[in-house]
Design a protein around this motif. Structure first.
Motif, PDB file in Angstrom:
ATOM      1  N   ILE A   6      -2.199  -7.030  -5.752  1.00  0.00           N
ATOM      2  CA  ILE A   6      -0.740  -7.126  -5.577  1.00  0.00           C
ATOM      3  C   ILE A   6      -0.337  -8.589  -5.385  1.00  0.00           C
ATOM      4  O   ILE A   6       0.828  -8.895  -5.161  1.00  0.00           O
ATOM      5  CB  ILE A   6      -0.236  -6.295  -4.361  1.00  0.00           C
ATOM      6  CG1 ILE A   6      -1.025  -6.645  -3.109  1.00  0.00           C
ATOM      7  CG2 ILE A   6      -0.297  -4.814  -4.668  1.00  0.00           C
ATOM      8  CD1 ILE A   6      -0.355  -6.178  -1.817  1.00  0.00           C
ATOM      9  N   ALA A  49      -0.556  -4.131  -9.369  1.00  0.00           N
ATOM     10  CA  ALA A  49      -0.180  -2.800  -8.896  1.00  0.00           C
ATOM     11  C   ALA A  49       1.245  -2.823  -8.337  1.00  0.00           C
ATOM     12  O   ALA A  49       1.813  -3.886  -8.109  1.00  0.00           O
ATOM     13  CB  ALA A  49      -1.166  -2.331  -7.829  1.00  0.00           C
ATOM     14  N   GLU A  50       1.801  -1.647  -8.106  1.00  0.00           N
ATOM     15  CA  GLU A  50       3.112  -1.485  -7.457  1.00  0.00           C
ATOM     16  C   GLU A  50       4.247  -2.205  -8.191  1.00  0.00           C
ATOM     17  O   GLU A  50       5.217  -2.631  -7.549  1.00  0.00           O
ATOM     18  CB  GLU A  50       3.054  -2.005  -6.000  1.00  0.00           C
ATOM     19  CG  GLU A  50       1.850  -1.506  -5.226  1.00  0.00           C
ATOM     20  CD  GLU A  50       2.191  -0.525  -4.128  1.00  0.00           C
ATOM     21  OE1 GLU A  50       3.315   0.018  -4.155  1.00  0.00           O
ATOM     22  OE2 GLU A  50       1.317  -0.309  -3.270  1.00  0.00           O
ATOM     23  N   PRO A  87       0.319   2.372  -6.658  1.00  0.00           N
ATOM     24  CA  PRO A  87      -0.400   1.551  -5.679  1.00  0.00           C
ATOM     25  C   PRO A  87      -1.831   1.254  -6.163  1.00  0.00           C
ATOM     26  O   PRO A  87      -2.298   1.860  -7.131  1.00  0.00           O
ATOM     27  CB  PRO A  87      -0.437   2.427  -4.426  1.00  0.00           C
ATOM     28  CG  PRO A  87       0.639   3.439  -4.613  1.00  0.00           C
ATOM     29  CD  PRO A  87       0.738   3.665  -6.093  1.00  0.00           C
ATOM     30  N   ILE A  88      -2.507   0.352  -5.468  1.00  0.00           N
ATOM     31  CA  ILE A  88      -3.835  -0.092  -5.889  1.00  0.00           C
ATOM     32  C   ILE A  88      -4.814   1.077  -6.048  1.00  0.00           C
ATOM     33  O   ILE A  88      -5.521   1.175  -7.052  1.00  0.00           O
ATOM     34  CB  ILE A  88      -4.402  -1.130  -4.877  1.00  0.00           C
ATOM     35  CG1 ILE A  88      -3.660  -2.466  -5.052  1.00  0.00           C
ATOM     36  CG2 ILE A  88      -5.902  -1.336  -5.085  1.00  0.00           C
ATOM     37  CD1 ILE A  88      -4.132  -3.565  -4.121  1.00  0.00           C
ATOM     38  N   TYR A  89      -4.830   1.973  -5.057  1.00  0.00           N
ATOM     39  CA  TYR A  89      -5.812   3.063  -5.091  1.00  0.00           C
ATOM     40  C   TYR A  89      -5.620   3.948  -6.324  1.00  0.00           C
ATOM     41  O   TYR A  89      -6.563   4.217  -7.070  1.00  0.00           O
ATOM     42  CB  TYR A  89      -5.711   3.896  -3.799  1.00  0.00           C
ATOM     43  CG  TYR A  89      -6.592   5.112  -3.796  1.00  0.00           C
ATOM     44  CD1 TYR A  89      -7.976   4.985  -3.727  1.00  0.00           C
ATOM     45  CD2 TYR A  89      -6.038   6.400  -3.866  1.00  0.00           C
ATOM     46  CE1 TYR A  89      -8.790   6.116  -3.731  1.00  0.00           C
ATOM     47  CE2 TYR A  89      -6.840   7.520  -3.867  1.00  0.00           C
ATOM     48  CZ  TYR A  89      -8.226   7.372  -3.798  1.00  0.00           C
ATOM     49  OH  TYR A  89      -9.020   8.476  -3.812  1.00  0.00           O
ATOM     50  N   GLU A  90      -4.372   4.372  -6.546  1.00  0.00           N
ATOM     51  CA  GLU A  90      -4.101   5.237  -7.698  1.00  0.00           C
ATOM     52  C   GLU A  90      -4.339   4.497  -9.021  1.00  0.00           C
ATOM     53  O   GLU A  90      -4.797   5.085 -10.000  1.00  0.00           O
ATOM     54  CB  GLU A  90      -2.664   5.770  -7.651  1.00  0.00           C
ATOM     55  CG  GLU A  90      -2.443   6.873  -6.621  1.00  0.00           C
ATOM     56  CD  GLU A  90      -2.261   6.354  -5.198  1.00  0.00           C
ATOM     57  OE1 GLU A  90      -2.327   5.121  -4.980  1.00  0.00           O
ATOM     58  OE2 GLU A  90      -2.064   7.197  -4.300  1.00  0.00           O
ATOM     59  N   THR A  91      -4.016   3.208  -9.022  1.00  0.00           N
ATOM     60  CA  THR A  91      -4.258   2.396 -10.225  1.00  0.00           C
ATOM     61  C   THR A  91      -5.748   2.354 -10.542  1.00  0.00           C
ATOM     62  O   THR A  91      -6.169   2.515 -11.689  1.00  0.00           O
ATOM     63  CB  THR A  91      -3.716   0.962 -10.025  1.00  0.00           C
ATOM     64  OG1 THR A  91      -2.310   1.022  -9.771  1.00  0.00           O
ATOM     65  CG2 THR A  91      -3.970   0.089 -11.244  1.00  0.00           C
TER      66      THR A  91
END
Lengths: 108, 140
Positions: free
Chosen positions: A49, A70-71, A96-100
């Motif tokens: 991010i 991300a985001e 967000p980073i995790y889902e990305t």
């Protein structure tokens, strides 16, 4: 897979794409730049991010395949131009980073 | 490459956003010389971390890079405050960087450890109040 294919399959957005055919071989997520330089591998997709100019330098020197913002983090025009000059692919994800990271994980 | 090639750079201590210029130039030169990507990556990261350190801690300095038939040598010299405790500075996670530096994504205490990680040899000479000279070698 190619950076251009990831954009299409994952529904990401191209921010700068001077080297669309670059192969992605792995992925790394992180915002601390030295951590990224110590841990990310060449040809990784780097998810972050962070949006300052140093991201372009780190991406170039660590030789990652692309930066994934991300985001929906936005970049200044000047930074985009520097990325183009240095042939750095930057793509953007609304997640967000995790889902990305999970999304990228489906394809590599 | 039987002859040694040398390059000199002044590292500007004022402009944090331009930090990395010397490393980016060196990366370009090494690519033009046709070195293998992994060597270029090691040299680039090691030098960039050193450059960032000079900007963060020492108000800039000088970088000299030489290439011969064995490898690449990087010498980073500054007239900054010096490193009080080198062993401590080499520990991952130890940093004396200020918060404004951390907000840029630096100051994670990984700079010197990364320089060691990516160089085959590293030597630090530092005197408090006088400055620091770091020599790194990356062999082919």
């Amino acid at each position: 897979m190619k950076v251009s294919e990831l954009i299409e399959k994952a529904g990401f957005r191209a921010v700068t794409l001077p080297d669309a055919d670059r192969e992605i071989k792995g992925a790394y997520a992180g915002d601390l730049l030295s951590w990224v330089m110590g841990r990310a591998k060449a040809d990784d997709a780097w998810i972050t991010i962070m949006s300052n100019i140093n991201v372009v330098a780190v991406a170039s020197l660590a030789d990652v395949a692309c930066v994934v913002l991300a985001e929906d983090v936005e970049l200044d025009e000047e930074i985009k131009q520097t990325a183009l000059d240095r042939e750095i692919n930057i793509i953007s994800s609304g997640m967000p980073i995790y889902e990305t990271a999970l999304e990228i994980g489906k394809f590599i | 490459m039987s002859d040694e090639l040398t390059f000199h750079f002044d590292v500007d201590g004022e402009n944090f956003t331009s930090a990395g210029h010397a490393s980016v130039k060196v990366k370009k030169i090494l690519r033009e010389l046709g070195l293998d990507p992994e060597t270029i990556r090691k040299v680039s990261i090691a030098m960039y971390e050193g450059e960032i350190n000079m900007v963060i801690h020492a108000g800039g300095g000088e970088a000299d890079v030489s290439v011969d038939d064995k490898g690449v040598t990087i010498v980073l010299k500054d007239s900054g405050p010096g490193i009080e405790d080198i062993d401590k500075a080499m520990e991952e996670g130890y940093s004396t960087a200020r918060d404004n530096i951390r907000s840029l994504g630096f100051g994670a205490g990984m700079g010197l450890p990364n320089m060691k990680r990516y160089s085959d040899e590293m030597n630090i000479e530092s005197e408090v109040g006088k400055g620091t000279t770091i020599t790194m070698k990356v062999y082919f």
